[in-house]
Design an enzyme around this catalytic site. Sequence first.
Site, PDB file in Angstrom:
ATOM      1  N   ASP A  98      -6.748  -1.873   4.649  1.00 44.25           N
ATOM      2  CA  ASP A  98      -6.238  -3.135   3.741  1.00 44.25           C
ATOM      3  C   ASP A  98      -6.389  -4.427   4.272  1.00 44.25           C
ATOM      4  O   ASP A  98      -5.918  -5.519   3.643  1.00 44.25           O
ATOM      5  CB  ASP A  98      -4.522  -2.648   3.838  1.00 44.25           C
ATOM      6  CG  ASP A  98      -3.986  -1.432   3.401  1.00 44.25           C
ATOM      7  OD1 ASP A  98      -4.566  -1.206   2.310  1.00 44.25           O
ATOM      8  OD2 ASP A  98      -3.205  -1.020   3.867  1.00 44.25           O
ATOM      9  N   ASP A 102       0.985  -1.088  -0.115  1.00 44.40           N
ATOM     10  CA  ASP A 102      -0.054   0.048   0.104  1.00 44.40           C
ATOM     11  C   ASP A 102       1.022   1.338  -0.012  1.00 44.40           C
ATOM     12  O   ASP A 102       2.288   1.013   0.615  1.00 44.40           O
ATOM     13  CB  ASP A 102      -0.823  -0.062   1.410  1.00 44.40           C
ATOM     14  CG  ASP A 102      -1.751   1.235   1.255  1.00 44.40           C
ATOM     15  OD1 ASP A 102      -2.297   1.540   0.230  1.00 44.40           O
ATOM     16  OD2 ASP A 102      -1.434   1.871   2.416  1.00 44.40           O
ATOM     17  N   LYS A 103       0.587   2.158  -0.736  1.00 44.99           N
ATOM     18  CA  LYS A 103       1.603   3.416  -0.836  1.00 44.99           C
ATOM     19  C   LYS A 103       1.707   4.332   0.577  1.00 44.99           C
ATOM     20  O   LYS A 103       2.537   4.562   1.105  1.00 44.99           O
ATOM     21  CB  LYS A 103       1.129   4.229  -2.231  1.00 44.99           C
ATOM     22  CG  LYS A 103       1.882   5.459  -2.215  1.00 44.99           C
ATOM     23  CD  LYS A 103       1.553   6.519  -3.338  1.00 44.99           C
ATOM     24  CE  LYS A 103       0.555   7.482  -2.905  1.00 44.99           C
ATOM     25  NZ  LYS A 103       0.850   8.495  -2.008  1.00 44.99           N
ATOM     26  N   THR A 104       0.340   5.164   0.800  1.00 46.29           N
ATOM     27  CA  THR A 104       0.215   6.001   1.619  1.00 46.29           C
ATOM     28  C   THR A 104       0.435   5.464   3.208  1.00 46.29           C
ATOM     29  O   THR A 104      -0.457   4.569   3.590  1.00 46.29           O
ATOM     30  CB  THR A 104      -1.104   6.938   1.533  1.00 46.29           C
ATOM     31  OG1 THR A 104      -1.279   7.246   0.211  1.00 46.29           O
ATOM     32  CG2 THR A 104      -1.139   7.814   2.581  1.00 46.29           C
ATOM     33  N   ASP A 122      -1.369  -1.100   6.284  1.00 46.21           N
ATOM     34  CA  ASP A 122      -1.515  -0.664   7.717  1.00 46.21           C
ATOM     35  C   ASP A 122      -2.601  -1.511   8.485  1.00 46.21           C
ATOM     36  O   ASP A 122      -2.777  -1.308   9.567  1.00 46.21           O
ATOM     37  CB  ASP A 122      -1.969   0.693   7.586  1.00 46.21           C
ATOM     38  CG  ASP A 122      -3.379   1.341   6.949  1.00 46.21           C
ATOM     39  OD1 ASP A 122      -3.941   0.276   6.475  1.00 46.21           O
ATOM     40  OD2 ASP A 122      -3.571   2.344   6.610  1.00 46.21           O
ATOM     41  N   THR A 139      -2.630   2.150  -4.770  1.00 54.16           N
ATOM     42  CA  THR A 139      -2.733   3.607  -4.437  1.00 54.16           C
ATOM     43  C   THR A 139      -3.989   3.918  -4.797  1.00 54.16           C
ATOM     44  O   THR A 139      -4.432   3.536  -6.003  1.00 54.16           O
ATOM     45  CB  THR A 139      -1.623   4.248  -4.760  1.00 54.16           C
ATOM     46  OG1 THR A 139      -1.816   5.583  -4.152  1.00 54.16           O
ATOM     47  CG2 THR A 139      -1.429   4.437  -6.152  1.00 54.16           C
ATOM     48  N   GLY A 140      -4.868   4.643  -4.104  1.00 52.64           N
ATOM     49  CA  GLY A 140      -5.907   5.532  -4.735  1.00 52.64           C
ATOM     50  C   GLY A 140      -5.552   6.593  -5.186  1.00 52.64           C
ATOM     51  O   GLY A 140      -6.486   7.324  -5.700  1.00 52.64           O
ATOM     52  N   LYS A 196      -8.835  -3.472  -3.488  1.00 55.01           N
ATOM     53  CA  LYS A 196      -7.364  -3.775  -3.325  1.00 55.01           C
ATOM     54  C   LYS A 196      -7.316  -5.340  -3.298  1.00 55.01           C
ATOM     55  O   LYS A 196      -6.497  -5.848  -3.591  1.00 55.01           O
ATOM     56  CB  LYS A 196      -6.956  -3.226  -1.900  1.00 55.01           C
ATOM     57  CG  LYS A 196      -6.885  -1.644  -1.842  1.00 55.01           C
ATOM     58  CD  LYS A 196      -6.271  -1.175  -0.544  1.00 55.01           C
ATOM     59  CE  LYS A 196      -5.840   0.143  -0.632  1.00 55.01           C
ATOM     60  NZ  LYS A 196      -5.450   0.922   0.419  1.00 55.01           N
TER      61      LYS A 196
END
Length: 691
Positions: free
Chosen positions: A575, A374-376, A571, A524-525, A552
């Site tokens: 997710d 996951d990016k953020t 996180d 990512t969104g 996802k």
Amino acid sequence: MNANSSHLHEGSGTGHAGHPHGGDAEHGTHGHHAHMVADFRKRFWISLILTLPILALSPGLWDMLGLAAPLAFRGDAYVLFAFSSIVFFYGGWPFLKGFGEELRKHQPGMMTLIAVAISAAYFYSSAVTFGLSGMGFYWELATLIDIMLLGHWIEMKSVMGASGALEALVRLLPAEAHRLSPDGATEDVPVNDLQTGDRVLVKPGERVPTDGVIISGQTILDESMLTGESKPVEKGEGAEVIGGSVNGEGAVTLEIRKTGDETYLAQVMDMVRRAQESRSRSQDLANRAAVWLTAIALSGGSLTFIVWLGLGRDLEFAIERAVTVMVIACPHALGLAVPLVVAVSTSLSASHGLLIRDRAAFERARNLQAVVFDKTGTLTEGRFGVSDSIPLGDLDESACLRLAAALESQSEHPIAKGILHAAEARGIVLPAASEFRNLTGRGAEAKVEGHDIKVVSPGYLHAEGLSANDPRLEKLAGQGKTLVFLLVDGAVAAAFGLADVVRPESRAAVASLKGMGIQCMMLTGDSQAVAKTVAQELGLDDYFAEVLPEQKAEKVKEVQSRGLTVAMVGDGVNDAPALTQSDLGVAIGAGTDVAIESADVVLVRNDPRDVAAILGLARATYRKMVQNLLWATGYNAFAIPLAAGVAASWGLLLTPAMGAVLMSLSTVIVAINARLLGRSGVTAESSPPGK
């Protein structure tokens, strides 16, 4: 599972019952294993002392050495019988008792082999003492029991030592805390008496009694024993603290938020205990091999006895060969091969903030082919940061940043914080700002050093008919970065590009994983432009942009449809479905919230490098398991024929005592090999998957 591996496996756990503050179950279990270690130690020393007169009174031993027995007198055979009987019933009791337990469970194993071996030796020698023709071998019986007791003592100490990191966690919490009463008075109370909402004072150098939030004071905390983070962490009002961390030089007042089972430490210990007790495919393989080896040893011992009698050898020789086969074939090392590695790897990972919730999933990690991040908040810090500063007037970059940050020091907007953080990182001293005013939806303005300073959006420039022409601006916009402009007295002075800050650790994490032959991807969104920029910066193999949280899991399934074994790293909140869908779910940056049910592995620190570390540990753990299993089974395959006497024509015969020595040596080698897992540390390795 044979009896030996069962009790060793139990010993590998922490015995935690959900309460880190000295719960009865936890200390009871730990005390039980400590008592077992002490019992084996006592039985070994007493049996060893009694073995000395047995050796002195054994004619067979001295005949073999070509010497006269140092003790020989009328009735010495009965004295020898008496000493040997004490060693058999007292020293051999754990094995005889284990034999009975295995029979009740219909699971013959190592205890069965030892009990049969020492019983055959004892009763045959006793029969010789009371009239049967032959030569007894009491000295072999006694030394065999001594060696078996010593082996068990060493093994149990090794297993308990493997959980040393967890036992250290138990000792992290202080016994008492300084609770503050409403009138401000301080009273020392047991940590168990603390309730949610209580306020406690933590003095410099003391340990935090339980999880809470700082309501006054500022200090530096050492959380290395809990999170694996070696660098002390500075914390002030509003910051969460973990029970067991060490306070620095400042006194702080905490408000208790969690006690008992809810605390970070309690959840870590419970998670580790369950992981150590969970079964894995390698464990099942070891257990099945042990059962087969037990059957082979018993049938091999019987066949050896029958064959030697058929070849015309005397009863004593046939019994000795049979006893030696059964002793040397004990699945002792095999029973220890996997559980001890499990104990060491779980404790090692816990001490580095890598918490394994599912052993089977952790074991599968060695075959991973792709990791989806996951990016953020995982690859990035989840906050705006200044990535580009472009002067567009007469002022240089530092001067522009100085003025913009002076203005933004009055704002709480995420963009303002990003600009302010960039100035602080460069050590820029900010002038005072006055007459601050928000320009709703467009920016902010203030007076700085007598100048009218504005930080505004591109929309403000368009509305005011201002222009900023620079080819670099189009590039930043194409990368999906947020653009803001600095105006000084109405003129465009600079442009700042802001983006979610990529963690410096992310580059190292991706490089390590790709070095291990693992593809790295990102979910990512954010827009395609933002995702592409981050993917190019980190050198990712693939990325998925504009993905909604509920999509996802579908993206993870899409990667799996390519034939790849996939780990998902996120996180643990939105997710969760993707973590569950993946072959290995990794929740990263859990901090004090470690109760993430959807993850197989929880990484306490918000550091993506730990993903490579956990995969490296999974591979190293598997290698140790395979090495131990190969050694244990290969050793037995070689030793059983030798014990049966196939090399007798060359004059090579193993006595039961020598068989016990070799078998114990095999066990010690397996134990040492497992302990060496900790020598390499928790680091990523660049070996191909599955190796």
